[in-house]
Design an enzyme around this catalytic site. Structure first.
Site, PDB file in Angstrom:
ATOM      1  N   SER A  36      20.870   7.580 -26.829  1.00  0.00           N
ATOM      2  CA  SER A  36      20.063   6.804 -27.784  1.00  0.00           C
ATOM      3  C   SER A  36      18.937   7.652 -28.366  1.00  0.00           C
ATOM      4  O   SER A  36      18.665   7.617 -29.568  1.00  0.00           O
ATOM      5  CB  SER A  36      19.461   5.581 -27.085  1.00  0.00           C
ATOM      6  OG  SER A  36      20.472   4.704 -26.683  1.00  0.00           O
ATOM      7  N   ARG A 136      33.980  -3.666 -35.128  1.00  0.00           N
ATOM      8  CA  ARG A 136      32.754  -4.202 -34.512  1.00  0.00           C
ATOM      9  C   ARG A 136      31.866  -4.879 -35.560  1.00  0.00           C
ATOM     10  O   ARG A 136      31.863  -4.494 -36.732  1.00  0.00           O
ATOM     11  CB  ARG A 136      31.998  -3.071 -33.801  1.00  0.00           C
ATOM     12  CG  ARG A 136      32.808  -2.508 -32.636  1.00  0.00           C
ATOM     13  CD  ARG A 136      32.081  -1.397 -31.930  1.00  0.00           C
ATOM     14  NE  ARG A 136      30.862  -1.863 -31.295  1.00  0.00           N
ATOM     15  CZ  ARG A 136      29.981  -1.050 -30.715  1.00  0.00           C
ATOM     16  NH1 ARG A 136      30.186   0.262 -30.719  1.00  0.00           N
ATOM     17  NH2 ARG A 136      28.904  -1.539 -30.147  1.00  0.00           N
ATOM     18  N   ASP A 330      24.782  -1.343 -20.789  1.00  0.00           N
ATOM     19  CA  ASP A 330      25.861  -0.350 -20.777  1.00  0.00           C
ATOM     20  C   ASP A 330      26.344  -0.047 -19.357  1.00  0.00           C
ATOM     21  O   ASP A 330      27.342   0.655 -19.176  1.00  0.00           O
ATOM     22  CB  ASP A 330      25.396   0.944 -21.450  1.00  0.00           C
ATOM     23  CG  ASP A 330      25.175   0.748 -22.952  1.00  0.00           C
ATOM     24  OD1 ASP A 330      25.770  -0.182 -23.524  1.00  0.00           O
ATOM     25  OD2 ASP A 330      24.397   1.522 -23.539  1.00  0.00           O
ATOM     26  N   LYS A 357      31.356  -4.447 -27.725  1.00  0.00           N
ATOM     27  CA  LYS A 357      31.074  -3.010 -27.567  1.00  0.00           C
ATOM     28  C   LYS A 357      32.303  -2.201 -28.028  1.00  0.00           C
ATOM     29  O   LYS A 357      33.153  -2.730 -28.731  1.00  0.00           O
ATOM     30  CB  LYS A 357      30.701  -2.699 -26.112  1.00  0.00           C
ATOM     31  CG  LYS A 357      29.401  -3.374 -25.668  1.00  0.00           C
ATOM     32  CD  LYS A 357      28.201  -2.829 -26.408  1.00  0.00           C
ATOM     33  CE  LYS A 357      26.913  -3.510 -25.986  1.00  0.00           C
ATOM     34  NZ  LYS A 357      25.783  -3.154 -26.841  1.00  0.00           N
ATOM     35  N   ARG A 361      34.383  -5.222 -23.186  1.00  0.00           N
ATOM     36  CA  ARG A 361      34.193  -4.617 -21.857  1.00  0.00           C
ATOM     37  C   ARG A 361      34.322  -5.628 -20.718  1.00  0.00           C
ATOM     38  O   ARG A 361      34.575  -5.221 -19.579  1.00  0.00           O
ATOM     39  CB  ARG A 361      32.844  -3.894 -21.777  1.00  0.00           C
ATOM     40  CG  ARG A 361      32.852  -2.591 -22.535  1.00  0.00           C
ATOM     41  CD  ARG A 361      31.565  -1.822 -22.402  1.00  0.00           C
ATOM     42  NE  ARG A 361      31.688  -0.531 -23.082  1.00  0.00           N
ATOM     43  CZ  ARG A 361      30.666   0.199 -23.501  1.00  0.00           C
ATOM     44  NH1 ARG A 361      29.429  -0.233 -23.314  1.00  0.00           N
ATOM     45  NH2 ARG A 361      30.859   1.352 -24.104  1.00  0.00           N
ATOM     46  N   ARG A 404      32.883   4.377 -21.492  1.00  0.00           N
ATOM     47  CA  ARG A 404      32.286   3.818 -20.274  1.00  0.00           C
ATOM     48  C   ARG A 404      33.325   3.135 -19.378  1.00  0.00           C
ATOM     49  O   ARG A 404      33.170   3.092 -18.166  1.00  0.00           O
ATOM     50  CB  ARG A 404      31.151   2.857 -20.628  1.00  0.00           C
ATOM     51  CG  ARG A 404      30.021   3.556 -21.390  1.00  0.00           C
ATOM     52  CD  ARG A 404      28.717   2.813 -21.295  1.00  0.00           C
ATOM     53  NE  ARG A 404      27.837   3.143 -22.391  1.00  0.00           N
ATOM     54  CZ  ARG A 404      27.104   4.252 -22.481  1.00  0.00           C
ATOM     55  NH1 ARG A 404      27.137   5.146 -21.520  1.00  0.00           N
ATOM     56  NH2 ARG A 404      26.332   4.460 -23.534  1.00  0.00           N
TER      57      ARG A 404
HETATM   58  C1  S3P Z   1      22.002   1.338 -28.250  1.00  0.00           C
HETATM   59  C2  S3P Z   1      21.805   0.001 -28.084  1.00  0.00           C
HETATM   60  C3  S3P Z   1      22.720  -0.877 -27.335  1.00  0.00           C
HETATM   61  C4  S3P Z   1      23.631  -0.075 -26.421  1.00  0.00           C
HETATM   62  C5  S3P Z   1      24.224   1.116 -27.116  1.00  0.00           C
HETATM   63  C6  S3P Z   1      23.136   2.045 -27.623  1.00  0.00           C
HETATM   64  C7  S3P Z   1      21.022   2.110 -29.055  1.00  0.00           C
HETATM   65  O1  S3P Z   1      23.516  -1.608 -28.250  1.00  0.00           O
HETATM   66  O2  S3P Z   1      24.650  -0.895 -25.907  1.00  0.00           O
HETATM   67  O3  S3P Z   1      25.054   1.832 -26.226  1.00  0.00           O
HETATM   68  O4  S3P Z   1      21.022   3.352 -28.986  1.00  0.00           O
HETATM   69  O5  S3P Z   1      20.242   1.476 -29.771  1.00  0.00           O
HETATM   70  P1  S3P Z   1      22.981  -2.985 -28.927  1.00  0.00           P
HETATM   71  O6  S3P Z   1      21.819  -2.676 -29.778  1.00  0.00           O
HETATM   72  O7  S3P Z   1      24.159  -3.481 -29.736  1.00  0.00           O
HETATM   73  O8  S3P Z   1      22.641  -3.902 -27.809  1.00  0.00           O
END
Ligand code: S3P
Length: 442
Positions: A36, A136, A330, A357, A361, A404
């Site tokens: 992230s 998605r 995650d 996701k 999942r 994952r």
């Molecule tokens: C992320 C936010 C999450 C997470 C993803 C990375 C990010 O998703 O599941 O792996 O980097 O902002 P969501 O914002 O859809 O919850």
């Protein structure tokens, strides 16, 4: 870990991994940079006025998609060394119209955050991705952006490719129906260009890396009780970064779980980001009775970091629901794997977001653990796992083209009675290249 292709011949891009049962897992390792933070560091340093240095950037498929796109948008990015990059930011108005479509690969973060950024540019762009990403939901970003004045076209049901006619946007106050850092970050990036205030109200805390990095660059941002307000009434000017990316707690979780799945597990993972909006896994492991020490707490580039020491031992079932879910969203597939070792019934609720996701999942975790003999119950919004149960192995499990799920199954395989084969294991390179090698070395 042996690797083989579908036809069993040696190959440089292995399609399958074979995981053998293990008694022991010991050592000291570090994990690659946080995914992230890596995405955000590439995007935000492109918008900064001057050259930023990023150290420890995650060189995995997802972040390489973001990197390639920032280059297509006219930003010069130089790789100085492994994980070390110089990004020559051109200021908020410095992006250029790309000559071709922008391919986000498998990365939802790339697509959702860039939709906000590109909606505010003075040019046309198209975002696409692989078949998983193109299935998605993107309406969760295009709808609030449209309220800000954005002109974005999608396929039916808000699916990508997204065609974006950049235009001027106005501020918004948006109450998020679900906690999502990607949606929040998308709107904050768009908000930079509004000349007004943009407010996002969160139902529960989601990862706050964007907020931390915007504040570090000098952008006026107020955060109070889940209300985040970015003030762009004076056009923001982002200071360049000198940033070190901490190790990814989501990647570390697979190794923590691996150490807990074997009878003699003792592992130290150095330099892991423990941002409270991400560290729900540590709370969950603590509740399960895991012997976990969080050592050497420090702050690196505005993010809390620590070394994690884990020792295997008995685990007990837990119930997880509500506000903790976004902070371990995650990690739920690998937590479900661990729950097969825990005494009692682990119940995970309020996790319906897992259905949208990289794959569904909840369904994938239940189906593949059950293929190994786990008896997992799939609920509408979560999972129920009763343990301890022995995993039979001797099967080929599916990854559903989800990094994952592939790694969670590899962790399950360590404690199975017989070896398991994971199909399409190369998908692991989306977030954690080298995962199988590290597991083999320990
Ligand atoms: C992320 C936010 C999450 C997470 C993803 C990375 C990010 O998703 O599941 O792996 O980097 O902002 P969501 O914002 O859809 O919850």
């Amino acid at each position: 870990m042996k690797e083989k292709t579908a036809d069993n011949s040696p190959s440089r891009s292995p399609e399958q991994a074979v995981i053998s049962p293990r008694q022991q897992l010991q050592g000291t390792v570090s994990v690659p940079g946080d995914k992230s933070i890596s995405h955000r560091s590439l995007m935000l340093s492109s918008l900064a006025a001057g050259t930023s240095t990023i150290t420890g950037l995650l060189e995995a498929d997802d972040c390489l998609s973001t990197l390639a796109i920032m280059r297509q948008l006219g930003i010069k990015i130089t790789r100085a060394d492994t994980g070390r990059y110089l990004v020559e930011g051109r200021g908020l108005q410095g992006l250029q119209e790309p000559e071709d479509v922008l391919d986000c690969g498998n990365s939802g973060t790339t697509m959702r955050l860039l939709t906000g950024l590109l909606a505010a540019q003075d040019f046309y762009s198209v975002l696409t991705g692989d078949s998983s990403l193109r299935s998605r939901p993107m309406a969760r970003v295009t709808e609030p952006l449209s309220e800000m004045g954005a002109r974005i076209w999608s396929r039916q049901q808000g699916l990508a490719p997204l065609s974006i006619h950049g235009t001027s946007l106005s501020g918004i106050t948006f109450h998020q129906p679900v906690a999502s850092a990607q949606v929040k970050s998308c709107l904050l990036l768009a908000g930079l260009y509004t000349g007004e205030k943009t407010t996002v109200v969160e139902p529960a805390p989601s990862r706050d890396h964007t907020e931390r990095m915007l504040q570090a660059a000098g952008v006026p941002l107020e955060i109070e009780d889940g209300v985040i307000t970015l003030d762009a009434s004076a056009p923001p000017r982002l200071k360049p970064y000198n940033l070190t990316v901490p190790g990814d707690i989501s990647s570390a979780s697979f190794l923590l779980a691996a150490a807990l799945m074997v009878s003699k597990g003792q592992l130290t993972i150095e330099n892991v980001g423990i941002n409270p909006t991400r560290s729900g896994i540590l709370t969950a492991l603590d509740k399960m009775g895991a012997r976990l020490d969080i050592k050497n707490k420090r702050e690196i580039s505005g993010e809390p970091v620590a070394d994690l020491e884990i020792t295997s031992g008995p685990l007990q079932a837990i119930e997880l629901s509500g506000d903790i879910i976004p902070s371990l969203i995650d990690e739920i597939p690998v937590l479900a794997v661990l729950a097969t070792r825990a005494e009692g019934t682990t119940v995970i609720s309020d996790a319906e977001e897992l259905r949208v996701k990289e794959t569904d999942r909840l369904a994938a975790t239940a189906r593949e653990l059950n293929r190994l003999g786990a008896g997992v119950k799939e609920k509408e919004d979560g999972l129920e796992i009763t343990g301890p149960v022995s995993l039979a192995g001797g099967e080929t499990v599916k990854s559903y083209h989800d990094h994952r799920i592939a790694m969670a199954m590899a962790v399950a395989g360590l404690a199975a009675d017989r070896e398991i084969t994971i199909d399409n294991s190369k998908v692991i390179s989306v977030s954690f290249p080298g995962f199988l090698d590290i597991l083999a070395e320990l």
